[in-house]
Design an enzyme around this catalytic site. Structure first.
Site, PDB file in Angstrom:
ATOM      1  N   ARG A 118       0.848  -1.190   0.000  1.00 42.87           N
ATOM      2  CA  ARG A 118       0.000   0.000   0.000  1.00 42.87           C
ATOM      3  C   ARG A 118       0.881   1.237   0.000  1.00 42.87           C
ATOM      4  O   ARG A 118       2.074   1.170   0.284  1.00 42.87           O
ATOM      5  CB  ARG A 118      -0.922  -0.005   1.209  1.00 42.87           C
ATOM      6  CG  ARG A 118      -0.180  -0.097   2.514  1.00 42.87           C
ATOM      7  CD  ARG A 118      -1.096  -0.240   3.695  1.00 42.87           C
ATOM      8  NE  ARG A 118      -0.316  -0.084   4.921  1.00 42.87           N
ATOM      9  CZ  ARG A 118      -0.817   0.331   6.059  1.00 42.87           C
ATOM     10  NH1 ARG A 118      -2.086   0.620   6.147  1.00 42.87           N
ATOM     11  NH2 ARG A 118      -0.060   0.456   7.126  1.00 42.87           N
ATOM     12  N   GLU A 157      -3.068   6.272   6.796  1.00 49.13           N
ATOM     13  CA  GLU A 157      -1.780   6.151   7.477  1.00 49.13           C
ATOM     14  C   GLU A 157      -0.642   6.681   6.610  1.00 49.13           C
ATOM     15  O   GLU A 157       0.344   5.985   6.344  1.00 49.13           O
ATOM     16  CB  GLU A 157      -1.531   4.697   7.895  1.00 49.13           C
ATOM     17  CG  GLU A 157      -2.522   4.198   8.927  1.00 49.13           C
ATOM     18  CD  GLU A 157      -2.215   2.811   9.453  1.00 49.13           C
ATOM     19  OE1 GLU A 157      -2.696   2.467  10.544  1.00 49.13           O
ATOM     20  OE2 GLU A 157      -1.505   2.049   8.754  1.00 49.13           O
ATOM     21  N   GLU A 315      -8.532   3.582  14.460  1.00 51.57           N
ATOM     22  CA  GLU A 315      -8.269   2.141  14.337  1.00 51.57           C
ATOM     23  C   GLU A 315      -7.634   1.620  15.618  1.00 51.57           C
ATOM     24  O   GLU A 315      -6.784   2.283  16.214  1.00 51.57           O
ATOM     25  CB  GLU A 315      -7.285   1.837  13.197  1.00 51.57           C
ATOM     26  CG  GLU A 315      -7.791   1.959  11.797  1.00 51.57           C
ATOM     27  CD  GLU A 315      -6.734   1.505  10.784  1.00 51.57           C
ATOM     28  OE1 GLU A 315      -5.874   0.664  11.148  1.00 51.57           O
ATOM     29  OE2 GLU A 315      -6.744   2.005   9.655  1.00 51.57           O
ATOM     30  N   HIS A 366      -5.574 -10.856  10.542  1.00 52.05           N
ATOM     31  CA  HIS A 366      -5.766  -9.736  11.463  1.00 52.05           C
ATOM     32  C   HIS A 366      -7.167  -9.849  12.063  1.00 52.05           C
ATOM     33  O   HIS A 366      -8.135 -10.090  11.356  1.00 52.05           O
ATOM     34  CB  HIS A 366      -5.612  -8.422  10.698  1.00 52.05           C
ATOM     35  CG  HIS A 366      -5.448  -7.210  11.565  1.00 52.05           C
ATOM     36  ND1 HIS A 366      -6.442  -6.748  12.408  1.00 52.05           N
ATOM     37  CD2 HIS A 366      -4.407  -6.357  11.706  1.00 52.05           C
ATOM     38  CE1 HIS A 366      -6.011  -5.667  13.029  1.00 52.05           C
ATOM     39  NE2 HIS A 366      -4.780  -5.400  12.619  1.00 52.05           N
TER      40      HIS A 366
END
Length: 669
Positions: A118, A157, A315, A366
Site C-alpha cells: 500500500r 496512514e 483504528e 488480522h
C-alpha cells in the site's frame, strides 16, 4: 434516520462514534445484508468506507464504475449507518502503476518498490498528484452531498510505506525545499557544518538525499526527514483542498499513527490541519505494559487538539494483529478495557480495523469485529457488549479531560535526530526514555499530558524534558520561563545536546539548559552491556551516566562507587521565587524513577486507589465522568459517589470493580 451535515467544530455522529474500516468490496453482495444486520445489533453508527477502492472505482484511466459503491452507500444509509468516506489514494490501481511506473517510491539504496503493497507512490510525484486529485474530485462530486456521508478520511496512514522516497524527483524537490529554507548555499553550509569531510556545496544541484547505508551528515539527514514529512503533508493538503471546494461543511482528517516512538512523519505539526485529530493505535505483543502504552498515546493525542478537545480513535484491534513476530490474542475483556481506556483519555470514538476478518490478502489473519468463525464468538460478543456500553456513555460525548499537573515534552524532530547517525550509546531509544518517565507518573495515577515544544505550559506543576536531544533556543527559553513562573522543570540526560540544525551546543551538556540547571556534564560515560550503577540514596540504573560539574545547583544524589563515585548524579537549583530545575544525569531504573516522580508531586486523590486501577477523568460544564479501569487480576473496591453508567447503579461510598473491567461514575462537577 435523518442525517444532517456538521460544521467543522462538530462531531460526525450524535453519540460516541463506534465502527470500523469496512471493506465490502472483499465480499459477495449477499454478505452485505448480513453485515448491516450485525452492525445494527452491535450499535455501530459509522464506518470508514472505500479506503483501498481506487482500482474498483476507476477501473481504467478515466473510466469509472460506480455501481457497487452506489449500492453499498445506499444500503448503509437505509440502515442508519454514517460514512467516514475515504479518498482511495492509499492504493493506486494496477493500471496506473503499469502505465506510470515512475510514481513508485525508491528506497535509500535506489531500489524501486514493486507493486503489491500500500501507499506505493512517491509523495513528490506530480504524475501521481494529478491522478490522485482527479479521483478525489470525482468521489467528492458523487457522494459529498449525501446526507449520511459525514466526514472525509484522506488516504490512509500517510507515511506508513512511503515515508521516505529517494528518487530523482524527490531529490529535485528536496533541493527546492532546501533553497526555500536556507536561501543561500553559505547559510546551508554553515547550518550543516559541511566543512567536515570536505562536503562543502557550491551548487544546490550537487545535493542529493541521504542515499545508501554509509555515515551521512546528521544535519542533512534531519532536513531530509523534515522535507519528507512536509511532502506528505502537502499531498494531504492538496486532497483536502479539493474536498473543501466541493463540501466545505464536512470535516476532513487523516489517520495518524501516534505511539511511543518518533512518528514516521511529524504528525504533531500536521495536527492543526485536521478538523478532527484521529489516530490508529495498536498494542505490541512483547510490551509488558500495553495499558500504559495506550495511556501514553492518548496523553500525546490530547496535546495535538485545541484546548483538549476530543480526538478520534480511528483504528485499533479487537484481538491479535498479524504483523508482529508473535501476535498475542487479547484476553477476555481486554477489547472493552482498551477501548474504554481510549475514551477515558479523550477519544469520542472507538473504531477498529476492520469490520469483517478478510479471507484473503496480506491481513487475512488480522482480528476484526466479525471473526472468521462468525458472530458466535467471544470477540463478537464483546463487540456487542462494547456497543451497549458506548450507548450508555453517550453523555460523555464532547466532555474534555481536565488540566493535567504533569507535562512531558515529546518532539519527533528530537527523536529523528537521536535515532540517525552515531551516538555515544547507540542503544538509547528516544521513545523509551520518554515512556519511562511517563510510566513513573502513570504508576502514581497522576494526570499527564505529553506536550509539544510549542504547547502552552501554563497550569502544569511539573514539566519533564526527557531525552530532548535536539532543542532550539525558543524551546529552551519557554522551559526557563515555566520555571521562573514557579514550576518544577526536570531535565534528563541527553537533552539539549544539539540545536535545530543538529549541531552540538558547546560549553557543556546539556547546552540548551545549562544555565537553567546550574550544572553541566563534562563528559558522557555510557555504561557497557551488563553494567549498572548505584547512587548514595539507594537508587540504581544502567545504560547511561555522566561526569557532572556543579555551579550554583544543590546535589541531591551522588554516584556511589566506581569511577564516578562521589560525583553528582542528580541536582536541583532554585529558579525565581518558587520554581526549580532538576537535572537527572543518569538512566534510572523504573523503581528509582517512580521514587523521584513521587517526590516531585503532592499525592492526588487518585493515588489512593488500589494497585492496578487506572483513574481517568473527563468533565463537561455540568458533570464529571470518572473512569476506573481495573488492569489487575482481582476485584477491587474504590470510593465513589454518583451514578455508575455501565450498570446503571447509584453509588455512595464503595464501588466494586471486577478484575479486568471498567466502571464509569457520573457526578456533578
Amino acid at each position: 434516520m435523518t442525517w444532517s451535515h456538521v460544521d467543522n467544530a462538530s462531531w460526525p455522529t450524535s453519540g460516541l462514534s463506534y465502527g470500523a474500516d469496512y471493506n465490502p468490496e472483499q465480499w459477495d453482495k449477499d454478505v452485505w445484508k448480513d453485515d448491516v444486520r450485525l452492525m445494527t445489533q452491535a450499535g455501530v453508527n459509522i464506518v470508514s468506507l472505500g479506503i483501498f477502492s481506487w482500482g474498483l472505482i476507476e477501473v481504467a484511466d478515466g473510466e469509472f464504475d460506480w455501481d457497487w459503491m452506489d449500492e453499498i452507500v445506499d444500503l448503509l444509509a437505509d440502515n442508519g449507518i454514517a460514512i467516514d468516506l475515504a479518498t482511495p489514494t492509499a492504493a493506486p490501481p494496477s493500471w496506473l502503476l503499469a502505465s506510470h511506473p515512475e510514481i513508485r517510491p525508491v528506497d535509500h539504496d535506489m531500489q524501486q518498490h514493486w507493486p503489491g503493497a500500500r501507499l506505493g507512490w512517491c509523495p513528490s510525484s506530480p504524475v501521481f498528484r494529478t491522478y490522485a486529485l482527479r479521483v478525489v474530485r470525482a468521489l467528492a462530486d458523487r457522494y459529498g452531498h449525501r446526507d449520511h456521508v459525514v466526514m472525509w478520511h484522506v488516504s490512509n496512514e500517510l507515511g506508513g510505506g512511503n515515508g521516505r522516497c529517494y528518487c530523482d524527483t524527490s531529490a529535485a524537490a528536496f533541493r527546492d525545499w532546501l533553497e526555500r529554507r536556507y536561501g543561500t548555499l553559505d547559510a546551508l553550509n554553515k547550518a550543516w557544518g559541511t566543512a567536515f569531510w570536505g562536503h562543502t556545496y557550491r551548487d544546490f544541484a550537487h545535493i542529493v538525499p541521504p542515499r545508501g547505508n554509509d555515515a551521512k551528515n546528521p544535519s542533512l539527514v534531519l532536513d531530509f526527514d523534515r522535507f519528507s514529512s512536509d511532502e506528505l503533508l502537502a499531498h494531504y493538503l492538496a486532497e483536502r483542498e479539493v474536498l473543501k471546494n466541493v463540501t466545505p461543511e464536512l470535516p476532513v482528517t487523516t489517520n495518524f499513527m501516534v505511539g511511543a516512538e518518533p512518528d514516521v512523519v511529524d504528525y504533531p505539526r500536521w495536527a492543526r490541519h485536521m478538523d478532527i485529530v484521529a489516530n490508529d493505535h495498536y498494542t505490541r505483543s512483547p510490551d509488558p505494559l500495553p495499558e500504559q502504552d495506550i495511556a501514553f498515546s492518548g496523553d500525546r493525542m490530547r496535546a495535538m487538539t485545541t484546548q483538549r478537545r476530543p480526538w478520534m480513535l480511528m483504528e485499533h484491534s479487537t484481538s491479535a494483529v498479524n504483523w508482529q513476530p508473535r501476535n498475542r490474542a487479547k484476553t477476555p475483556g481486554e477489547l472493552i478495557r482498551n477501548s474504554l481506556s481510549h475514551v477515558g483519555h479523550g477519544s469520542d470514538g472507538v473504531l477498529f480495523f476492520q469490520w469483517r476478518a478478510s479471507r484473503a490478502g496480506a491481513e487475512q489473519f488480522h482480528s476484526a469485529m466479525v471473526p472468521h468463525v462468525g458472530e458466535d464468538t467471544d470477540v463478537h460478543r464483546d463487540v456487542r457488549k462494547l456497543g451497549r456500553y458506548l450507548q450508555r456513555l453517550a453523555p460523555v460525548m464532547g466532555s474534555r479531560t481536565p488540566q493535567a499537573r504533569v507535562g512531558i515534552l515529546f518532539d519527533d524532530e528530537a527523536g529523528w535526530a537521536m535515532a540517525k547517525g552515531v551516538k555515544p550509546n547507540n542503544h538509547l531509544a528516544y521513545g523509551r526514555i520518554v515512556r519511562d518517565w511517563h510510566c513513573a507518573f502513570w504508576r502514581l495515577n497522576e494526570s499527564i499530558e505529553v506536550l509539544l515544544p510549542w504547547s502552552d505550559f501554563t497550569g502544569y506543576e511539573v514539566l519533564v524534558v526527557p531525552g530532548l536531544f535536539l532543542s532550539d533556543d525558543e524551546t529552551a527559553a519557554r522551559v526557563r520561563t515555566f520555571a521562573e513562573a514557579g514550576g518544577t522543570v526536570v531535565v534528563s540526560f541527553f537533552s539539549g545536546i544539539v540545536d535545530e540544525h543538529n549541531q552540538v551546543r558547546l560549553g557543556g551538556y546539556p547546552g540548551a539548559f545549562r544555565e537553567l540547571l546550574g550544572a553541566w556534564c563534562e563528559e558522557f560515560r555510557p555504561l557497557q552491556e551488563g553494567e549498572t550503577f548505584t547512587l548514595d540514596n539507594g537508587w540504581s540504573g544502567a545504560e547511561w551516566a555522566e561526569l557532572v560539574r556543579v555551579g550554583d545547583a544543590e546535589v541531591i544524589a551522588r554516584y556511589s562507587g566506581g569511577h564516578l563515585g562521589g560525583h553528582p548524579a542528580i541536582t536541583s537549583r532554585p529558579v525565581g521565587a518558587a520554581g526549580r530545575a532538576v537535572y537527572v544525569s543518569a538512566a534510572l531504573d523504573s523503581d528509582a524513577l517512580l521514587a523521584l516522580a513521587r517526590s516531585l508531586v503532592s499525592p492526588s486523590e487518585a493515588a489512593n486507589v488500589p494497585s492496578g486501577v487506572e483513574v481517568l477523568v473527563r468533565r463537561s460544564d455540568e458533570e464529571t465522568f470518572t473512569f476506573f479501569v481495573n488492569h489487575g487480576g482481582h476485584d477491587v473496591v474504590v470510593r465513589a459517589q454518583g451514578l455508575e453508567m455501565l450498570t446503571d447503579v447509584s453509588v455512595s461510598g464503595g464501588l466494586q470493580i471486577p478484575a479486568g473491567e471498567v466502571r464509569v461514575v457520573r457526578s456533578g462537577t
